[in-house]
Each structure stands twice: as C-alpha cells, then as structure tokens.
Design an enzyme around this catalytic site. Sequence first.
Site, short mmCIF file in Angstrom:
data_model
loop_
_atom_site.label_atom_id
_atom_site.label_comp_id
_atom_site.label_asym_id
_atom_site.label_seq_id
_atom_site.Cartn_x
_atom_site.Cartn_y
_atom_site.Cartn_z
N LYS A 6 95.33 58.80 24.81
CA LYS A 6 96.73 58.82 25.23
C LYS A 6 96.87 59.46 26.62
O LYS A 6 96.27 58.98 27.55
CB LYS A 6 97.54 59.52 24.14
CG LYS A 6 97.22 59.03 22.72
CD LYS A 6 97.63 57.59 22.53
CE LYS A 6 97.12 56.88 21.29
NZ LYS A 6 96.53 57.56 20.19
N TYR A 19 101.05 61.11 12.65
CA TYR A 19 100.54 59.77 12.96
C TYR A 19 100.03 59.13 11.65
O TYR A 19 99.35 59.78 10.86
CB TYR A 19 99.42 59.88 14.00
CG TYR A 19 98.66 58.60 14.18
CD1 TYR A 19 99.31 57.41 14.50
CD2 TYR A 19 97.28 58.56 14.01
CE1 TYR A 19 98.61 56.23 14.65
CE2 TYR A 19 96.57 57.38 14.16
CZ TYR A 19 97.24 56.22 14.48
OH TYR A 19 96.56 55.05 14.61
N ASP A 26 97.64 69.25 16.70
CA ASP A 26 97.46 67.97 17.38
C ASP A 26 98.40 67.99 18.59
O ASP A 26 99.62 67.89 18.44
CB ASP A 26 97.80 66.83 16.42
CG ASP A 26 97.56 65.44 17.03
OD1 ASP A 26 97.53 65.35 18.27
OD2 ASP A 26 97.42 64.48 16.26
N ARG A 85 73.19 61.82 21.68
CA ARG A 85 74.12 62.17 20.60
C ARG A 85 74.34 63.68 20.59
O ARG A 85 75.45 64.17 20.43
CB ARG A 85 73.62 61.67 19.23
CG ARG A 85 74.49 62.19 18.08
CD ARG A 85 74.36 61.42 16.77
NE ARG A 85 73.03 60.94 16.47
CZ ARG A 85 71.99 61.70 16.12
NH1 ARG A 85 72.14 63.00 15.99
NH2 ARG A 85 70.81 61.15 15.88
O1 P1T Z 1 93.67 56.37 17.95
P1 P1T Z 1 92.83 57.61 18.03
O2 P1T Z 1 92.30 57.90 19.40
O3 P1T Z 1 91.77 57.67 16.97
O4 P1T Z 1 93.83 58.85 17.75
C1 P1T Z 1 94.55 59.01 16.57
C2 P1T Z 1 95.82 59.78 16.83
C3 P1T Z 1 95.87 61.13 16.54
N1 P1T Z 1 96.97 61.87 16.74
C4 P1T Z 1 98.10 61.32 17.25
C5 P1T Z 1 99.31 62.17 17.45
C6 P1T Z 1 98.12 59.97 17.57
O5 P1T Z 1 99.25 59.47 18.08
C7 P1T Z 1 96.97 59.16 17.35
C8 P1T Z 1 96.95 57.70 17.64
N2 P1T Z 1 98.24 57.15 17.74
C9 P1T Z 1 98.55 55.85 18.01
C10 P1T Z 1 97.64 54.88 18.16
C11 P1T Z 1 99.99 55.56 18.09
O6 P1T Z 1 100.39 54.51 18.63
O7 P1T Z 1 100.77 56.41 17.65
#
Ligand code: P1T
Length: 378
Positions: A195, A98, A170, A46
């Site tokens: 992503k 998001y 972001d 961790r």
């Molecule tokens: O899903 P996660 O890895 O926890 O990330 C969240 C997140 C944060 N910032 C942006 C710009 C994002 O697009 C996302 C997650 N977005 C999707 C799952 C989506 O389909 O837009």
Amino acid sequence: MEFATRAIHAGQEPDPSTGATIFPIYQTSTYTQSGLGENKGFEYSRSGNPTRAALESCLASLESARFGLAFASGLAAESCILSTLRPGDQIVAGDDLYGGTYRLFERVARPLGIETVYVPARDVAAYAAAITERTKYIWAETPTNPLLTLVDIAAVATAAHAHGVKVVVDNTFASPYFQRPLELGADIVFHSTTKYINGHSDVIGGALMTNDEPLYEALKFYQNAAGGVPGAFDSWLVLRGVKTLAVRMRQHQENAIALALFLSEHPKVRKVYYPGLPSHPDYELARRQMHGFGGMVSFDMKGGLSAVKKVVKRLHIFALAESLGGIESLCCHPATMTHASIPAAVREARGVTDTLLRLSVGIEDVRDLIADITQALE
Ligand code: P1T
C-alpha cells in the site's frame, strides 16, 4: 535525521565496491563462502539478502524501531506473528479488519486452536475486559479498513501491558509518516507494504517492526523457518517507493480532505467516514495520536446496491479495484470485494453495508477527482 531524510537514506550507504549511489539489487540466491563458517554475513537469500536487509533497516528507522523484517505480503507478515502462538492461545482483535486478516484468523488460525475474540474497535474498555489468561496479543488495525475507526493505541497498550499482553498494530492505512505505533506503546507494528509504503501499486509485500529483542528473535526465526520472504527485486522496488513517502502522504491527505468535504455536502451521500472531519467520532483522538489523517475516505450512499453499481460503472479516473495507497485513485466496494470473505451478517452488523464505497484517494489533480465523482453521482 528527520523522517523524509531517513526515508531516502536509512540503511542505504553507497555501495562499497562500486560507489553506486542507489542500493543495488542483489539478485542472488546464494553467497560464496571463503571457508567453512567464513562468510560476509550472508549465506542463503531466504535467511538474508542485502537488498532486503537495506529495506528492513529503512522501514525500522521510519517506525522508530530497532528491528525490521520484510515479507512477501502483508498476510505473510501477519502469519509470522501468528507463528509465535500455540494451541489454546487467544487474540483479542478490534472488529473492523481487512477481510483477509479476518479469514487468516478464522480459517487458518482457529482450526489450529488459536482463537480470536472480537471487540468493538474503538472501545478501550472492551479490549481490557476481553483479556483472559490465554490472551497473548491485542490486535488493532487503526484507522480500520474500511470504516476508518481509530483505536487509542496508548490506552490499549497500558491496559494490555498490565496483564502481560502484547499489542500488535496494523499501521497500513496511516503509514509511518502519519502514525508511529511503537512510540505510543505498541509492541509490534506491521504493514502491507503493498500500500502506501511502496506507493505505486506494483508490488505485493509486507513488513513488521519491533523494539522487543526476544520477540524479534522469535519472529526472525519464523521468517527464515517458514520462508515467506520477498525477492530482491520486490525489496528494491519497495525501497525505491518509500523514498517519496513523505511527499506522497501530504498530497494524498490534501486531496482526501477536499474529497471528504465535497462528499459530506453531496445530497446522494448518507455518511462520510474520514478521521480528519471534525464530525468524525475519533477526530480528537486522530489529532492526538496521528500526525495527519491519511488518504482513505469511505462513504455510504443513499439508494440501494443498484445505485452503487451505476456509480462505480461511471467512474473514469477512479479505477474499480482492490488495494489502496498507490499514487492513482481507486474505488472499492468492500462488501463484494475486500471484505467478501466476512459472512454477510457479520459484515452488515459491523457497518460494512452494501452501499459503502471506499476511496483510496490518489495524488492526481484533485479538481479531476472531484469532477469524476460529481459526474458519476449525477
Ligand atoms: O495484501 P497483503 O499485502 O497481503 O496485505 C494484507 C492487508 C493487511 N492489512 C490491511 C489493513 C490491508 O488493507 C491489507 C490488504 N488490503 C487490501 C488488499 C484492500 O484492498 O483492502
């Protein structure tokens, strides 16, 4: 070293014990210590794991950062940033976010006394005007999800720093290949590595990077103390995925430009959102602050929700799915999927209508992608 070289090599010397060229998966929770207080830099996974450390170094290098921290999801990385705040503190955020980030602000942070104030995403003066003595962070997604609005990072950073406020960006939609916010004055950059960074739709992950050492120490403390870390195998998958980021991003963009142009001329399309179109209101800013325009295209359809339902049912290559940034093409209906956690009135007011579709344009042959959209819109 240049970006594409660092994506393959940064943080990844050949394994000293075996010569393994590819960084190993250290699938271990603990590390045998040779005596009290004597260890080889790792005690418990961790707190630190070599595979995760290699990923953190690589991502820091790609974002022009001194420090990187990896997490189990993008939202875990965001939660870590929120952990540095206290009741009474305030965030000023762009208003196109998001849906999960909005939910984190409203349903996790707000009940703990941390308030978020939303301003129109592209309005630099509005961020500056919203700053109070309680403001700790300006929080900008750019390009935004799903409307692909840009935030002028350098201008917002200048305004924020004049008030001692830090800027969080972001960078999930652009990826560090197309945009490096720390070079523009941001204090923290974060990603959903789920992503483009991983790029193969097989991992949930997150990361944050900074050059601010005291802030890094605080964030690293929360990474360990709150514990939202990724496992060794997921870290390794992301480390493998990011090696091809440069070539993937070039192809995502080439295909996205072709699709954006195709959709702009389609009679059933009301409006196309893509920052690489000269008609996009942020086109000049995109050329200044980004090194490309990315692979995401959103569009508003003529007709109502029933027309949208028919189109998404007829798509074959584009999968109807949440997420983005993988090699395969996806289509998402933000109003009912990724942004459903935003109240309908707030969502509509921000332009996320029932007729908006968001495409994550993959790296398949673009002729097949255009053919798929053509037959679905007919
Ligand atoms: O899903 P996660 O890895 O926890 O990330 C969240 C997140 C944060 N910032 C942006 C710009 C994002 O697009 C996302 C997650 N977005 C999707 C799952 C989506 O389909 O837009």
